[in-house]
Enzyme design. Structure first.
Site, PDB file in Angstrom:
ATOM      1  CG  ASP A 286       9.288   3.209  -1.760  1.00  0.00           C
ATOM      2  OD1 ASP A 286       9.269   3.456  -2.987  1.00  0.00           O
ATOM      3  OD2 ASP A 286       9.212   4.112  -0.903  1.00  0.00           O
TER       4      ASP A 286
HETATM    5  C1  BGC Z   1       8.709   6.673  -3.205  1.00  0.00           C
HETATM    6  C2  BGC Z   1       7.346   6.036  -3.434  1.00  0.00           C
HETATM    7  C3  BGC Z   1       7.050   6.052  -4.906  1.00  0.00           C
HETATM    8  C4  BGC Z   1       8.153   5.328  -5.653  1.00  0.00           C
HETATM    9  C5  BGC Z   1       7.926   5.241  -7.143  1.00  0.00           C
HETATM   10  C6  BGC Z   1       9.784   6.110  -4.091  1.00  0.00           C
HETATM   11  O1  BGC Z   1      10.917   6.904  -4.027  1.00  0.00           O
HETATM   12  O2  BGC Z   1       9.068   6.521  -1.843  1.00  0.00           O
HETATM   13  O3  BGC Z   1       6.364   6.707  -2.696  1.00  0.00           O
HETATM   14  O4  BGC Z   1       5.797   5.482  -5.140  1.00  0.00           O
HETATM   15  O5  BGC Z   1       9.370   6.014  -5.428  1.00  0.00           O
HETATM   16  O6  BGC Z   1       8.144   6.452  -7.741  1.00  0.00           O
END
Ligand code: BGC
Length: 798
Positions: A286
């Protein structure tokens, strides 16, 4: 030793948990760690990916060490995440983009119903089509990897801020929905990403807190402490289905799992995911969830996002290799895992659409709007390196709006109906509440994580990275005005004014439709299960003066609905988060253009305390390790808990009314094999685990009849009760089958066949580390909700 620890001791040992004296003195193993599993299993060279693997291997032979390193971390680029091009070998880079309900950072795209609305439809075909249509839009914009779908959080707590991104609080339902979504993505050649692996059940303290230098860790993130059996039967279950369905990537989550950060947890990445489930794609972090270089790589992390400069952990891999800390073979495996889906889905072909330059402009705008963002858009000099091509600002929506309208209605759940619905011959309606309004704060807030959400505007999606920009929006008020035509539509959109002066409506409306909402967003858990903006008080106030009050909620999950039994409240619809056609979808339900067939994918309780599990909160502590979330309830979340403790819910899991009625006529259980071994014959692991776990063991047939007077569809649901020989902690019943019927005419019948696999009929035996079919009688229960079991039968396999 506490009872809890005694109960789980064997499970924990099997998960490799080290139980120390300190754990014991603190009851539940407060400070346990998981065993380490090394090395990281390399990709298999056989199977469906073999051909594309050859292409990747050819690419690898052409690359320098530095170039290979460039492929395993994010860079500046046009997308939410970008892998840099390598012009020397004509590689045009990779674009990764949110969200689980449509393309996030783009124009002329569709905002589909959120996962929770798709889950509430219980409709495999619609869920598949949702995946397919979303994939068409990602593809048409030239995006390679969609950061979708979500099965974690699963919904351990009703307060979870991101529950709405997933499909509901049951692993079987979530697994089926993930599988269908991924099948849609694969059919359109777009890479999918299942997230967030694993135990990502709360937003509160999902990341560590740091000091003023932003580096020194003051407190580590919350640790989800999960025992081995619960891990397998609950939280891993839908991920296993996703891996089996051929998901391209898995995103590891922010929080710690059993004390170790999820993206460097070798037991979970090397052991469970790549080992036991045989996952063949890349583990992607993530955004900023990586906390180390060598340890993460050894533990199984393949792709660090968003990469340098703010998350530079993979930047020095060349040095790690030179120093002998990482082998070049491990780096090659990372590259293979990242790149194989790209070739497998033919994204290297010129037939794959070019990137829309609008994505890059969007990114540039975002960087200006949110200066702390570390990444940059592609500069004018580097445009040629990427796969950009005309036209810009492509409209990729096709006629997906029609589908959104359909799925939005299919995901609405009729909770109460005292004959008020469907409306007919209505001449004078009142529309009340801020959730009936058009959007009031723009169609997309660039950094829209906000715990409250806008006051005015229908709640069609949640907040955070799981949403996108609306190209258009049909508010409930607008749709109702259209529907009423020359009739009278009176409205008050301000909740405060509605409470003060509901009596100002004249002539008294024949029906008052109250639109209420509760906003849920990434980065925040809910602080209450009450409606936002004083919605509960407004409902009661309207109901005092309007004896035909119809309440519509738009929410990412549970609202307590304490007023549900009010005699003037004649109908309640949980509209969930239906996307851009929110107004048309609800009009279709209210006026009966669509007969409701949605079912709750979670439980609505009478009282908050009925849910038991809460968000762990250790605010005010200073201990670096204070944030511990012990999943002591094991599998007893949502309906499993209500069943186990005999708690009466307000509206149970699987519940939803229709404008017609249905009967279930007979149950027929067919054993498919004479001899069933208690454990699966060992077979080489293929994606999803031992393939024999998916062998069908029984068929269950039931016949559904529309016993009412209008056409409609319903969802027969199969709940399985394991024999008594299954160990303590086994839920009373678990969902193991569901099927939406076609729209049945009055008196029409349809036979539904459920197939139960070996895994469906097993429990995870911790000591043996395998799935076991228990001996004794299984009870097969089929009905229209988890509490409305109409017919049952039994079968003994062993
Ligand atoms: C989220 C993810 C997301 C990523 C990219 C993170 O803050 O937890 O689900 O895909 O950001 O935007």
């Amino acid at each position: 030793m506490s009872n809890v620890l005694r109960l789980h001791g064997a499970m924990l040992l099997a998960l490799g948990v080290v139980v120390t004296a300190q754990n014991v003195s603190q009851g539940w193993p407060y400070m346990f760690e998981t065993e380490e599993v090394f090395p990281s299993p390399p990709m298999r060279t056989t199977g469906v990916l073999a051909e594309s693997l050859t292409l990747v291997n050819q690419l690898i032979t052409q690359l320098t060490l530095e170039e290979k390193v460039g492929l395993v971390e994010g860079s500046d680029g046009p997308c939410g995440g970008s892998i840099a091009p390598i012009p020397r070998v004509n590689f045009k880079g990779i674009c990764l983009q949110d969200s689980p309900l449509g393309v996030r950072e783009a124009d002329f795209v569709t905002m589909f119903p959120a996962g929770i609305a798709a889950g509430a439809s219980w409709d495999r075909n619609l869920i598949y089509q949702r995946g397919l249509f979303m994939a068409e839009e990602f593809r048409a914009k030239g995006i390679n990897i969609a950061l979708s779908p979500v099965v974690g959080p699963l919904g351990r707590s009703a307060f979870g801020g991101r529950n709405w991104e997933g499909f509901g609080a049951d692993p079987y339902l979530a697994g089926v929905a993930a599988k269908e979504t991924i099948a849609g993505f694969n059919a359109r050649g777009v890479q999918s990403t299942i997230k967030h692996w694993i135990g990502n059940e709360q937003e509160t303290m999902r990341n560590p807190s740091t000091g003023p230098d932003s580096v020194t860790v003051l407190q580590e993130s919350v640790s989800s402490n999960i025992d081995d059996r619960t891990m397998h039967e609950l939280y891993m279950w839908p991920f296993a289905d996703a891996v089996r369905a051929g998901v391209s990537h898995v995103m590891c989550s922010y929080q710690r799992l059993n004390q170790t950060y999820s993206c460097q947890n070798s037991k979970s990445l090397n052991g469970l995911l790549k080992g036991e489930l045989g996952f063949q794609g890349a583990v992607m972090s993530d955004w900023f969830a990586t906390h180390s270089g060598i340890s993460s790589i050894e533990a199984g992390l393949d792709l660090n996002m968003p990469g340098s400069p703010t998350s530079p952990y993979f930047h020095n891999i060349t040095q790690f290799i030179r120093d002998g800390n990482i082998t070049e073979e491990r780096l090659d495996d990372m590259v293979r895992r990242i790149m194989t889906p790209y070739f497998h889905l033919n994204q290297h072909n010129s037939s794959y659409p070019t990137l829309d330059l609008g994505l890059n402009e969007f990114k540039a705008q975002e960087v200006v709007a949110v200066p702390i963002l570390p990444w940059k858009a592609v500069s004018a000099q580097n445009i040629e390196d990427w796969n950009f091509g005309p036209p810009k600002n492509r409209d990729v929506r096709d006629n997906h709006g029609e589908f959104v309208r359909e799925l939005g209605a299919a995901g609405a759940v009729l909770l109460k109906n005292e004959g008020a619905l469907p409306f007919s011959k209505l001449r004078n309606v009142a529309v009340i509440g801020n959730d009936a309004a058009d959007l009031s704060q723009g169609q997309f807030a660039l950094n829209n994580t906000n715990p409250v959400g806008p006051e005015f505007g229908a709640n069609a999606v949640g907040g955070g990275s799981g949403v996108g920009r609306f190209s258009y929006f049909v508010s409930p008020l607008e749709a109702i005005k259209m529907k009423m035509g020359a009739g009278l539509t009176q409205y008050i959109l301000d909740n405060k004014i509605a409470v003060e002066s509901i009596g100002s409506l004249y002539p008294p409306p024949e029906a008052c439709v109250v639109f209420v909402k509760s906003f849920t967003s990434e980065a925040y858990d809910r602080s209450t299960l009450a409606l936002d903006w004083n919605g509960d008080a407004m409902v009661e106030e309207v109901a005092r003066s309007c004896n035909n009050t119809v309440v519509v909620t738009h929410s990412g999950g549970t609202d307590l609905l304490g007023w549900a039994d009010h005699p003037n409240i004649t109908a309640i619809v949980a509209g969930h988060l239906p996307g851009q056609e929110i107004g048309n979808s609800i009009v279709d339900i209210l006026w009966g253009n669509v007969n409701p067939s949605g079912k709750l994918p979670y439980t609505i309780a009478m009282e908050v305390s009925d849910y038991g599990t809460q968000i762990a909160n250790f605010s005010g502590t200073t201990d670096i390790n204070a944030w511990q979330s012990d999943f002591v309830e094991g599998q007893y979340i949502d309906y499993r808990r209500f069943d186990a403790y005999n708690i009466t819910p307000r509206y149970e899991f699987g519940f939803g009314l229709s404008y017609t009625s249905f009967e279930l006529e007979k149950i027929d259980i067919i054993r498919l094999t004479k001899e069933v071994s208690s454990t699966a014959p060992s077979q080489p692991v293929s994606p999803g685990g031992n393939a024999a776990l998916y062998d069908p063991l029984i068929f269950v047939n039931v016949t559904v009849r529309n016993s009412g007077s209008v056409a409609g569809a319903t969802v027969p649901q199969l709940y399985l009760s394991l024999p008594n020989s299954a160990p303590a902690g086994t839920p009373l019943q678990v969902l193991r089958g569901f099927e939406k019927t076609k729209v049945l005419e009055p008196d029409e019948r349809q036979t539904i066949a459920f197939i139960l696999t070996r895994k469906d009929m097993s429990f995870w035996e911790v000591t043996a580390q395998q799935w076991r079919v228990p001996s004794g009688d299984f009870t097969v229960r089929v009905g229209f909700s988890s509490r409305d079991i109409i017919t049952r039968g039994s079968v003994t396999l062993i």
